[in-house]
Write a protein that holds these residues in place. Sequence first.
Motif, short mmCIF file in Angstrom:
data_model
loop_
_atom_site.label_atom_id
_atom_site.label_comp_id
_atom_site.label_asym_id
_atom_site.label_seq_id
_atom_site.Cartn_x
_atom_site.Cartn_y
_atom_site.Cartn_z
N GLY A 167 -5.96 25.97 -16.29
CA GLY A 167 -5.06 26.06 -17.44
C GLY A 167 -4.58 24.74 -17.98
O GLY A 167 -3.83 24.70 -18.96
N PHE A 168 -4.98 23.63 -17.34
CA PHE A 168 -4.60 22.31 -17.85
C PHE A 168 -5.20 22.14 -19.25
O PHE A 168 -6.33 22.54 -19.49
CB PHE A 168 -5.11 21.21 -16.93
N LYS A 169 -4.42 21.52 -20.14
CA LYS A 169 -4.86 21.43 -21.54
C LYS A 169 -5.04 19.98 -21.97
O LYS A 169 -4.22 19.11 -21.66
CB LYS A 169 -3.85 22.13 -22.46
N PHE A 170 -6.12 19.76 -22.72
CA PHE A 170 -6.44 18.45 -23.26
C PHE A 170 -6.36 18.49 -24.78
O PHE A 170 -6.84 19.44 -25.41
CB PHE A 170 -7.85 18.02 -22.85
N GLY A 171 -5.78 17.43 -25.35
CA GLY A 171 -5.68 17.36 -26.80
C GLY A 171 -5.86 15.94 -27.28
O GLY A 171 -6.16 15.02 -26.52
N ALA A 172 -5.68 15.75 -28.58
CA ALA A 172 -5.64 14.43 -29.20
C ALA A 172 -4.58 14.47 -30.28
O ALA A 172 -4.16 15.54 -30.73
CB ALA A 172 -7.01 14.06 -29.77
N PHE A 193 -2.48 16.69 -21.51
CA PHE A 193 -2.84 15.28 -21.71
C PHE A 193 -3.33 15.10 -23.14
O PHE A 193 -4.23 15.82 -23.58
CB PHE A 193 -3.91 14.81 -20.74
N THR A 194 -2.77 14.13 -23.84
CA THR A 194 -3.08 13.92 -25.25
C THR A 194 -3.62 12.52 -25.47
O THR A 194 -2.94 11.52 -25.20
CB THR A 194 -1.82 14.09 -26.12
N ALA A 195 -4.84 12.43 -25.96
CA ALA A 195 -5.45 11.13 -26.26
C ALA A 195 -4.92 10.62 -27.60
O ALA A 195 -4.85 11.36 -28.58
CB ALA A 195 -6.97 11.27 -26.33
N TRP A 196 -4.53 9.34 -27.61
CA TRP A 196 -4.23 8.67 -28.88
C TRP A 196 -5.39 7.71 -29.15
O TRP A 196 -5.59 6.77 -28.42
CB TRP A 196 -2.91 7.90 -28.80
#
Length: 497
Positions: A27-32, A443-446
């Motif tokens: 269920g861990f979520k990755f975004g940007a 976790f969100t990538a910039w």
Amino acid sequence: MVWYQPLVFSALLGVSWCTEDWTFPPGFKFGAASSSYQVEGAWNVSDKGESIWDRFTHTRPEKILNGDNGDVACDSYHLWQEDIDNIADLGLHYYRFSISWPRLLPTGFANKISEDGARYYNNLIDGLLEKGIEPMVSLYHWDLPQTLQDLGGWTNPLIADWFADYARVAYSLFGDRVKMWLTINEPMIVCDSAYNTAIIAPGILNSDHGAFLCNKHVLLAHAKAYRVYEEEFRAQYQGEISIANQLIWYEAWTEDDEDIAELAVQYIAGRYSHAIYSEEGGWPPAIEKIIDENSKKKGYATSLLPAFTQEEIELIKGTYDYYAMNYYTSRVVRAAREGEQLIAFPIGDIPDLNAVVGVRPEWPASDASPESSATFFYIYPEGIRRQLVWLKNNYGNLKFAITENGAPDVGGLNDQGRIDYYQKHLKQLLLAIKEDGINLTHFTAWTLMDNFEWTDGYRSKFGLYEVDFNDPLRTRTPRNSARFYANIIKNNALDVE
């Protein structure tokens, strides 16, 4: 300048773990992420109001590299469908973007809602959801309506109510589909950078009063926006809200500097967290005492750090559903020697603490241009883990989300430095989860794509996607880091072998 040389990943691990140990929790979520002024362009389309960054870049172009501005930027106002397609190609679980306050409310006040502004954000939200991508929405990412700045901006206590009114409009329009909200992005930059250095909009230098007034008012604005949601929208929409703090991890320069290192962390993380996340609320006591003493030395009758009333303490305390942290870099800190000249915080030292800030020689710099303002991105991945542990130790076992993390370079599709940066930081986050018991969920990538990087214009590149700013079509091309990140998301794991 120490330039970054990619290291062999196996040499970094220090321990021999099986591949499955580098799997993220189910269920861990990755975004940007992106922000409105940095990507939207269309600065004067339809009835959009003027923002402080519109005014700043147009009237003081010498403050920005090459006189650049965000008038067109990535043109995401028109190219939002292409952005969504790229987000889907990455396999992102969510996309963090911000609403432009003056685009949605052209006067800055809730008396007029822009139909075109609302339509743009509705199209973006609906388009994301159609692809199975969650919207994570920031209400404020630095582009204050100029109309409100003319009334004092974040130094005017009434802005807390103006922000709450704006938040209510946003919740009413989009709350049925947006379940993750951020109120204010990086108040440390909004307040400390703006008023202690004047290098960013609104460009007002007032190092005694400005940052601390702003500090109090952004906390009140966040709290009021949170209470609006809690009282009027939560029962129906069941969303979550936080404030996004950029935190710089500070370590002792030597073993004799542990006390001042702790004060430095309190000065950054504590001033923008303690009132919200601590059991007692209010300012961090150690910082409150220091600023009071400094104020007396400067001849002021009352502290420059404005006191909270008991009512305000109760209003702000507990206004969170998770802790949102942006992390890029770390520093070491020591007490200044007699007569030592200090550089204004947050770019350099911390005059309020009489503290000198530096970096360790073994910390590599990012691959940004030597002339870039982004050269302060010295790389210390362990800092992201240590900051999370500090927050847990001080405020309890909160739910955490990394809402920005990334590194700049000078461009090109083969961005191995950025891949290494993400690899090392994600490794530290997995260690925080598995060994420190940190409840990290996002976790969100910039950033999703290259954009207008504030005073550095278009020189520093942070994007998973390269943007050709010389092309009227603003062509987007995936970098190697985009493929790297997509593979992590697909496998829900780091490949460290």
